[in-house]
Design an enzyme around this catalytic site. Structure first.
Site, mmCIF file in Angstrom:
data_model
loop_
_atom_site.group_PDB
_atom_site.id
_atom_site.type_symbol
_atom_site.label_atom_id
_atom_site.label_comp_id
_atom_site.label_asym_id
_atom_site.label_seq_id
_atom_site.Cartn_x
_atom_site.Cartn_y
_atom_site.Cartn_z
ATOM 1 N N SER A 1 0.842 -1.202 0.000
ATOM 2 C CA SER A 1 0.000 0.000 0.000
ATOM 3 C C SER A 1 0.878 1.255 0.000
ATOM 4 O O SER A 1 0.440 2.313 -0.427
ATOM 5 C CB SER A 1 -0.888 0.001 1.245
ATOM 6 O OG SER A 1 -0.076 0.025 2.409
ATOM 7 N N GLY B 1 -5.100 -0.978 6.080
ATOM 8 C CA GLY B 1 -5.439 -1.709 7.305
ATOM 9 C C GLY B 1 -6.841 -1.505 7.848
ATOM 10 O O GLY B 1 -7.374 -2.373 8.527
ATOM 11 N N CYS C 1 3.000 -6.982 1.720
ATOM 12 C CA CYS C 1 1.962 -6.355 2.530
ATOM 13 C C CYS C 1 1.186 -7.475 3.195
ATOM 14 O O CYS C 1 0.606 -8.330 2.509
ATOM 15 C CB CYS C 1 1.049 -5.540 1.607
ATOM 16 S SG CYS C 1 -0.372 -4.822 2.430
ATOM 17 N N ASN C 2 1.195 -7.504 4.528
ATOM 18 C CA ASN C 2 0.472 -8.560 5.244
ATOM 19 C C ASN C 2 -1.025 -8.458 5.021
ATOM 20 O O ASN C 2 -1.716 -9.467 4.912
ATOM 21 C CB ASN C 2 0.748 -8.454 6.740
ATOM 22 C CG ASN C 2 2.149 -8.869 7.087
ATOM 23 O OD1 ASN C 2 2.404 -10.005 7.431
ATOM 24 N ND2 ASN C 2 3.102 -7.953 6.966
ATOM 25 N N THR C 3 -1.510 -7.210 4.969
ATOM 26 C CA THR C 3 -2.950 -6.999 4.844
ATOM 27 C C THR C 3 -3.439 -7.575 3.516
ATOM 28 O O THR C 3 -4.418 -8.333 3.479
ATOM 29 C CB THR C 3 -3.249 -5.494 4.961
ATOM 30 O OG1 THR C 3 -2.582 -4.996 6.120
ATOM 31 C CG2 THR C 3 -4.721 -5.226 5.067
ATOM 32 N N CYS D 1 3.388 -6.293 9.873
ATOM 33 C CA CYS D 1 3.023 -5.240 8.915
ATOM 34 C C CYS D 1 4.355 -4.703 8.428
ATOM 35 O O CYS D 1 5.218 -4.353 9.244
ATOM 36 C CB CYS D 1 2.215 -4.141 9.593
ATOM 37 S SG CYS D 1 2.022 -2.658 8.563
ATOM 38 N N THR D 2 4.536 -4.684 7.120
ATOM 39 C CA THR D 2 5.873 -4.355 6.600
ATOM 40 C C THR D 2 6.303 -2.934 6.956
ATOM 41 O O THR D 2 7.493 -2.651 7.037
ATOM 42 C CB THR D 2 5.926 -4.570 5.078
ATOM 43 O OG1 THR D 2 4.824 -3.884 4.465
ATOM 44 C CG2 THR D 2 5.862 -6.044 4.741
ATOM 45 N N HIS D 3 5.333 -2.053 7.190
ATOM 46 C CA HIS D 3 5.698 -0.691 7.625
ATOM 47 C C HIS D 3 6.462 -0.734 8.955
ATOM 48 O O HIS D 3 7.327 0.095 9.203
ATOM 49 C CB HIS D 3 4.450 0.169 7.816
ATOM 50 C CG HIS D 3 3.888 0.717 6.530
ATOM 51 N ND1 HIS D 3 3.222 -0.064 5.619
ATOM 52 C CD2 HIS D 3 3.899 1.978 6.016
ATOM 53 C CE1 HIS D 3 2.836 0.703 4.597
ATOM 54 N NE2 HIS D 3 3.235 1.941 4.817
HETATM 55 N N1 DGL Z 1 2.341 -2.581 4.964
HETATM 56 C C1 DGL Z 1 1.087 -3.204 4.989
HETATM 57 C C2 DGL Z 1 1.052 -4.483 5.799
HETATM 58 O O1 DGL Z 1 2.057 -5.179 5.819
HETATM 59 C C3 DGL Z 1 -0.165 -2.377 5.006
HETATM 60 C C4 DGL Z 1 -0.297 -1.269 5.968
HETATM 61 C C5 DGL Z 1 -1.559 -0.507 5.665
HETATM 62 O O2 DGL Z 1 -1.678 -0.060 4.509
HETATM 63 O O3 DGL Z 1 -2.415 -0.377 6.544
HETATM 64 O O4 DGL Z 1 0.064 -4.861 6.357
#
Ligand code: DGL
Length: 284
Positions: free
Chosen positions: A8, A40, A70-72, A207-209
């Site tokens: 994202s 998310g 992206c996990n989501t 979450c990769t962030h």
């Molecule tokens: N980086 C994403 C993840 O791994 C999404 C974060 C988001 O857009 O809410 O879930």
């Protein structure tokens, strides 16, 4: 043919960086759906549709295999896309294409078991969980319960507690100040400790962030809590995937493209700091 990396926003750069270290000669195209970030707090159908559109853009840009960094998106959209859309995309593009997620490699790293492992269960036998995994993630990933379900299938002795951190990915995306991020991360580490009754033995930054602020998580967690880092787990899994699927392991010239659906231009200072140099995205 390039490796596509999708998120994202800027979080997937954490996975991208590890993948480019592992496969330096390959071409890479990164797509951040910043026009629609964060994912998310969005509903399931929306996440599926946005992920599909992002993957289509990456196939158009020459990707043959896409890593949903992206996990989501991996938790909500991947299975649906693999079952209902990838076969059609393959036929339309007339070449092998595929979409891979990052939850499978993370669960393999967390359980120490291959994804295909099937635990034998003895009826009536009660196993006390002896270790606790904490998963810091978005609200959508927590609601999917994917980590709880998939880890429990493989390891009865591991209890999983997800801690949704709504807002944190957005703050990281916007390059919020260090102090603000420290307060938010500390609050979530504390909330999880209260729910478990102690700190987890292992923490998954799901979450990769959050990997961009892994140092803040490490400082907020006690030193005994080991952090499972997704980028390395994903790179290991992709290496194994290319061994099984040489049709995707094609050469390249080390090209790196960074695209965004949002406003093109330089990313935040926090991203530059993490990246080690200023990073600019082009319009998708
Ligand atoms: N980086 C994403 C993840 O791994 C999404 C974060 C988001 O857009 O809410 O879930």
């Amino acid at each position: 043919m390039a490796i596509g990396v999708f998120d994202s926003g800027v979080g997937g750069l954490t996975v991208h960086r590890e993948l480019t270290r592992r496969f330096p000669e390959r071409d890479f195209v990164y797509l951040a759906d910043q026009a629609n970030a964060p994912y998310g707090g969005r509903g399931g159908e929306e996440i599926v549709e946005l992920t599909r559109a992002g993957c289509e853009r990456l196939f158009e840009a020459g990707a043959n295999v896409i890593v949903l960094a992206c996990n989501t998106a991996s938790a909500i959209a991947l299975r649906r896309l693999q079952q209902t859309w990838v076969p059609e995309a393959r036929a339309r593009h007339g070449r092998p294409v595929n979409v891979l997620g990052i939850i499978v490699p993370t669960i393999e790293a967390a359980t120490g078991l291959p994804w295909t492992y099937e635990a034998e269960r003895n009826e009536g036998e009660k196993v006390e969980a002896i270790a606790v995994n904490g998963v810091f993630c978005t609200a959508a990933t927590a609601m999917s319960r994917v980590y709880e379900i998939e880890i429990d299938k493989r390891r009865e002795d591991l209890a999983v507690f997800s801690e949704p951190c709504p807002g944190l990915a957005g703050l990281i995306e916007l390059g919020a100040p260090q102090e603000e991020l420290e307060v938010v991360v500390r609050d979530h580490v504390d909330a999880l400790r209260r729910r478990i009754g102690r700190h987890p033995d292992k923490a998954i930054l799901g979450c990769t962030h959050y990997e961009i602020v892994a140092d803040i998580f490490a400082a907020a967690l006690p030193p005994e809590t080991a952090i499972i880092h997704q980028p390395a787990a994903v790179a290991d899994a992709l290496e194994r995937y290319f061994e099984r699927h040489p049709e995707y392991a094609l050469g390249g010239s080390g090209r790196r493209d960074f695209l965004t659906t949002g406003a093109p231009g330089p990313q935040s200072d926090r991203v530059s700091q993490f990246w080690g140099a200023p990073l600019s995205f082009q319009s998708a």
